[in-house]
Write an enzyme that holds these catalytic residues in place. Structure first.
Site, PDB file in Angstrom:
ATOM      1  N   GLY A  37       3.191   2.586  -3.447  1.00 43.38           N
ATOM      2  CA  GLY A  37       3.631   2.388  -4.665  1.00 43.38           C
ATOM      3  C   GLY A  37       4.695   0.963  -4.676  1.00 43.38           C
ATOM      4  N   ASP A  94       8.608   1.440   1.874  1.00 44.56           N
ATOM      5  CA  ASP A  94       9.320   1.081   0.390  1.00 44.56           C
ATOM      6  C   ASP A  94      11.084   0.275   0.959  1.00 44.56           C
ATOM      7  OD1 ASP A  94       7.769   3.188  -0.990  1.00 44.56           O
ATOM      8  OD2 ASP A  94       8.903   4.859  -1.043  1.00 44.56           O
ATOM      9  N   LYS A 151       8.238  -4.198  -0.036  1.00 44.05           N
ATOM     10  CA  LYS A 151       7.487  -4.875   0.029  1.00 44.05           C
ATOM     11  C   LYS A 151       6.841  -5.757  -0.744  1.00 44.05           C
ATOM     12  CE  LYS A 151       5.403  -1.827   2.244  1.00 44.05           C
ATOM     13  NZ  LYS A 151       6.191  -0.781   2.499  1.00 44.05           N
ATOM     14  N   GLN A 156       2.859   1.262   3.306  1.00 41.18           N
ATOM     15  CA  GLN A 156       3.803   1.918   3.810  1.00 41.18           C
ATOM     16  C   GLN A 156       4.735   0.809   5.252  1.00 41.18           C
ATOM     17  OE1 GLN A 156       0.020   3.144   3.964  1.00 41.18           O
ATOM     18  NE2 GLN A 156       0.940   3.474   2.392  1.00 41.18           N
TER      19      GLN A 156
HETATM   20  P1  GDP Z   1       7.799  -0.771  -1.034  1.00 39.87           P
HETATM   21  O1  GDP Z   1       6.503   0.606  -1.551  1.00 39.87           O
HETATM   22  O2  GDP Z   1       7.428  -1.605  -0.115  1.00 39.87           O
HETATM   23  O3  GDP Z   1       6.709  -2.261  -2.257  1.00 39.87           O
HETATM   24  O4  GDP Z   1       8.713  -1.107  -2.030  1.00 39.87           O
HETATM   25  P2  GDP Z   1       8.337   0.446  -3.496  1.00 39.87           P
HETATM   26  O5  GDP Z   1       8.574  -0.782  -4.363  1.00 39.87           O
HETATM   27  O6  GDP Z   1       8.189   1.249  -3.420  1.00 39.87           O
HETATM   28  O7  GDP Z   1      10.284   0.454  -3.581  1.00 39.87           O
HETATM   29  C1  GDP Z   1      11.335  -0.219  -3.714  1.00 39.87           C
HETATM   30  C2  GDP Z   1      12.372  -0.360  -4.730  1.00 39.87           C
HETATM   31  O8  GDP Z   1      13.490  -1.085  -4.131  1.00 39.87           O
HETATM   32  C3  GDP Z   1      11.679  -0.812  -5.998  1.00 39.87           C
HETATM   33  O9  GDP Z   1      12.244   0.275  -6.909  1.00 39.87           O
HETATM   34  C4  GDP Z   1      12.174  -1.916  -6.141  1.00 39.87           C
HETATM   35  O10 GDP Z   1      11.889  -3.183  -7.239  1.00 39.87           O
HETATM   36  C5  GDP Z   1      13.184  -2.333  -5.670  1.00 39.87           C
HETATM   37  N1  GDP Z   1      13.800  -3.379  -4.384  1.00 39.87           N
HETATM   38  C6  GDP Z   1      13.374  -4.428  -3.935  1.00 39.87           C
HETATM   39  N2  GDP Z   1      14.278  -5.107  -3.460  1.00 39.87           N
HETATM   40  C7  GDP Z   1      15.259  -4.640  -3.588  1.00 39.87           C
HETATM   41  C8  GDP Z   1      16.646  -5.581  -4.126  1.00 39.87           C
HETATM   42  O11 GDP Z   1      16.880  -6.097  -2.835  1.00 39.87           O
HETATM   43  N3  GDP Z   1      17.389  -4.026  -4.771  1.00 39.87           N
HETATM   44  C9  GDP Z   1      17.686  -3.520  -5.058  1.00 39.87           C
HETATM   45  N4  GDP Z   1      18.639  -2.564  -5.803  1.00 39.87           N
HETATM   46  N5  GDP Z   1      16.581  -2.737  -5.387  1.00 39.87           N
HETATM   47  C10 GDP Z   1      15.919  -3.195  -4.699  1.00 39.87           C
HETATM   48  P1  IMO Z   2       5.107   2.247   0.291  1.00 39.17           P
HETATM   49  O1  IMO Z   2       3.294   1.455   0.597  1.00 39.17           O
HETATM   50  C1  IMO Z   2       6.614   5.788   1.869  1.00 39.17           C
HETATM   51  C2  IMO Z   2       4.314   9.090   3.822  1.00 39.17           C
HETATM   52  C3  IMO Z   2       4.396  10.149   2.624  1.00 39.17           C
HETATM   53  C4  IMO Z   2       4.560  10.690   4.273  1.00 39.17           C
HETATM   54  C5  IMO Z   2       3.001  10.863   5.018  1.00 39.17           C
HETATM   55  C6  IMO Z   2       1.891  10.737   4.302  1.00 39.17           C
HETATM   56  O2  IMO Z   2       5.424   2.307  -0.914  1.00 39.17           O
HETATM   57  O3  IMO Z   2       5.802   1.831   1.161  1.00 39.17           O
HETATM   58  P2  IMO Z   2      -0.058  10.118   3.161  1.00 39.17           P
HETATM   59  O4  IMO Z   2      -0.338  10.589   1.733  1.00 39.17           O
HETATM   60  O5  IMO Z   2      -0.438   8.813   3.637  1.00 39.17           O
HETATM   61  O6  IMO Z   2      -1.317  11.060   4.253  1.00 39.17           O
HETATM   62  O7  IMO Z   2       1.807  11.091   3.556  1.00 39.17           O
HETATM   63  O8  IMO Z   2       3.335   9.151   5.087  1.00 39.17           O
HETATM   64  N1  IMO Z   2       4.102   7.991   2.542  1.00 39.17           N
HETATM   65  C7  IMO Z   2       5.503   7.207   2.440  1.00 39.17           C
HETATM   66  N2  IMO Z   2       5.879   7.452   1.802  1.00 39.17           N
HETATM   67  N3  IMO Z   2       6.521   4.602   1.328  1.00 39.17           N
HETATM   68  C8  IMO Z   2       5.061   4.386   1.082  1.00 39.17           C
HETATM   69  O9  IMO Z   2       4.096   3.566   0.934  1.00 39.17           O
HETATM   70  C9  IMO Z   2       4.054   5.658   1.474  1.00 39.17           C
HETATM   71  N4  IMO Z   2       2.684   5.731   1.652  1.00 39.17           N
HETATM   72  C10 IMO Z   2       2.520   7.462   2.363  1.00 39.17           C
HETATM   73  O10 IMO Z   2       5.487  10.633   2.214  1.00 39.17           O
HETATM   74  O11 IMO Z   2       5.814  11.546   4.673  1.00 39.17           O
HETATM   75 MG    MG Z   3       6.845   1.720  -2.310  1.00 41.76          MG
END
Ligand code: GDP
Ligand code: IMO
Ligand code: MG
Length: 423
Positions: free
Chosen positions: A40, A13, A16, A224
């Site tokens: 996600g 998270d 990416k 991840q």
């Molecule tokens: P990913 O899994 O690495 O693609 O990240 P996620 O989408 O799960 O989580 C990142 C969250 O932060 C999302 O809700 C994005 O819309 C938000 N986000 C990404 N870059 C920024 C940033 O520079 N500032 C803020 N405030 N939010 C961001």
């Molecule tokens: P993105 O791509 C954050 C975490 C789960 C758990 C561990 C193992 O959005 O960054 P799993 O279901 O993979 O067997 O769970 O990994 N986890 C993540 N945490 N972002 C993710 O993906 C994750 N995918 C798995 O919460 O701790």
């Molecule tokens: Mg994510």
């Protein structure tokens, strides 16, 4: 042309999805190399927020090819939902999204086994996303998995029966009853295969190597983060795939000597969802503030994310494992109102100070912090790096100095446009 890789350096998270979307115009092909619907990846543009789970984050650029590589595990039911959402938005992904024949499929039973194993682990549970990731990769390495190419073979049902029997025997033996109706779950699963079959199924290793030979630019998108890697993460609180740069080679069939830039995404603080050690975790008001300001709730499961300060010990470890050539710093804007910002520079274990990320992270580890003055300005209003507040630039310079890696992009908000590319 060589392959560029983009991946997360923390516990996932990091942003990416957003960064891949921003960089897609520079590439011809975006390819996911591991993970599955546990991911996600959020993108925002034109006031629309979109979360992708299996589909690469280049999909909103219709001219670009998107590939789901062999290292990915696909739940056809989740995939179908993702496709439906895109189609509702008027996007036709059938023309520019291709799927590896070698990718493994998640069955409903994989999800149930995931839940069963979590229950069995009790307090030691991993806190998985319950998407069936672990059991699907387990079947892959146990050589009993079910691949995309299997659904188009004549003995499809025989292969399916073997794996189904294995799974149901295990579930029955352990007395696990799923919360959903078994027949309905499988009917939905079988129906969703039709959506998968609307897409071009390819030998993605041949295609990607051909693209590179033709001079096309390919970006591998990780899911991840490095600290969730099956080998190098905070084991056993990890996911079941190699999330690191090497995973892009095995997950796409590209040789190590055909890779070039490795772009590491790092959040300006740390978050973690699920169980497991987290040395810089904050349990106080500051942690709460990070969660609130950063909207730190899981994109896949909605769970609140644990929050803490940036950890340079862990970051340098991740940089080493991945061979990171440049960093993208995200979400610093979340700390716009902070008087003080802290960064962990070392771990103290007993009387010893260390720069190493240990094999076993215990409660004994005490982070040593550098305190820095907050910038107290709204970063997202600025488009030129030079004009950003002095304290923020000091924060960036400190990370660059300590890691030895340049921060080439600063993301200052969730929207595509809230991005500063440094000259
Ligand atoms: P990913 O899994 O690495 O693609 O990240 P996620 O989408 O799960 O989580 C990142 C969250 O932060 C999302 O809700 C994005 O819309 C938000 N986000 C990404 N870059 C920024 C940033 O520079 N500032 C803020 N405030 N939010 C961001
Ligand atoms: P993105 O791509 C954050 C975490 C789960 C758990 C561990 C193992 O959005 O960054 P799993 O279901 O993979 O067997 O769970 O990994 N986890 C993540 N945490 N972002 C993710 O993906 C994750 N995918 C798995 O919460 O701790
Ligand atoms: Mg994510």
């Amino acid at each position: 042309m060589k392959l560029d890789i983009l991946l997360g350096l923390q516990w996932g998270d990091e942003g990416k999805g957003k960064v891949v979307d921003v960089l897609t115009p520079r590439y011809d092909v975006i390819a996911r190399f591991q993970g599955g619907p546990n991911a996600g990846h959020t993108l925002e543009f034109n006031g629309i927020k979109h979360v992708l789970h299996t589909i690469p984050s280049g999909i909103f650029h219709p001219q670009k090819i998107n590939i789901i590589g062999n290292g990915v595990v696909i739940d056809p039911v989740v995939f179908q939902k993702e496709i439906n959402k895109l189609e509702e938005m008027g996007i036709d992904p059938t023309q520019n999204l291709f799927i590896s024949r070698k990718a493994h499929l998640i069955l409903p039973t994989h999800k149930w086994i995931d839940a069963m194993l979590e229950i069995q682990k009790g307090e030691q549970n991993v806190g998985t996303t319950l998407k069936g990731i672990g059991p699907t990769y387990t079947d892959k390495t146990a050589r009993s998995g079910f691949r995309v190419c299997d659904i188009i073979t004549p003995d499809f049902l025989d292969k399916f029966s073997v794996i189904y029997k294995k799974h149901s025997d295990l579930l029955i033996k352990n007395g696990y009853n799923p919360n959903e109706d078994i027949e309905t779950a499988f009917q939905t699963w079988f129906d969703s295969l039709q959506t998968l079959l609307r897409f071009k199924l390819i030998d993605s290793e041949y295609e990607i190597n051909r693209y590179l030979k033709e001079g096309k630019k390919v970006l591998a998108e990780g899911a991840q983060g490095t600290l969730l890697d099956i080998d190098f993460g905070s084991y056993p609180f990890v996911t079941s795939s190699n999330t690191v740069a090497a995973g892009a080679c095995t997950g796409l069939g590209v040789a190590p000597n055909q890779t070039k830039r490795v772009i590491g995404i790092v959040k300006a603080y740390c978050t973690r969802v699920g169980s497991g050690p987290f040395p810089t975790e904050l349990f106080d008001e500051t942690g709460e503030q990070l969660r609130k300001q950063g909207h730190e709730f899981g994109s896949t499961t909605g769970r609140p994310r644990r929050c803490g300060w940036l950890d340079l010990v862990a970051l340098k470890y991740a940089i080493m494992i991945n061979g990171i050539t440049e960093l993208v710093l995200t979400k610093a804007d979340v700390m716009d109102n902070f008087d003080i910002v802290q960064i962990c520079t070392q771990y103290q274990i007993g009387d010893e100070l260390t720069n190493r990320f240990p094999a076993e992270i215990t409660a004994e580890i005490k982070p040593v912090y550098k305190k820095m003055k907050g910038w107290k300005q709204n970063l997202s209003l600025e488009k030129d790096y030079q004009n950003l507040p002095r304290e923020f630039k000091k924060y960036v310079a400190f990370i660059e100095m300590d890691t030895g890696v340049p921060i080439t992009i600063v993301s200052t908000g969730p929207d595509r446009n809230e991005t500063i590319i440094r000259k």
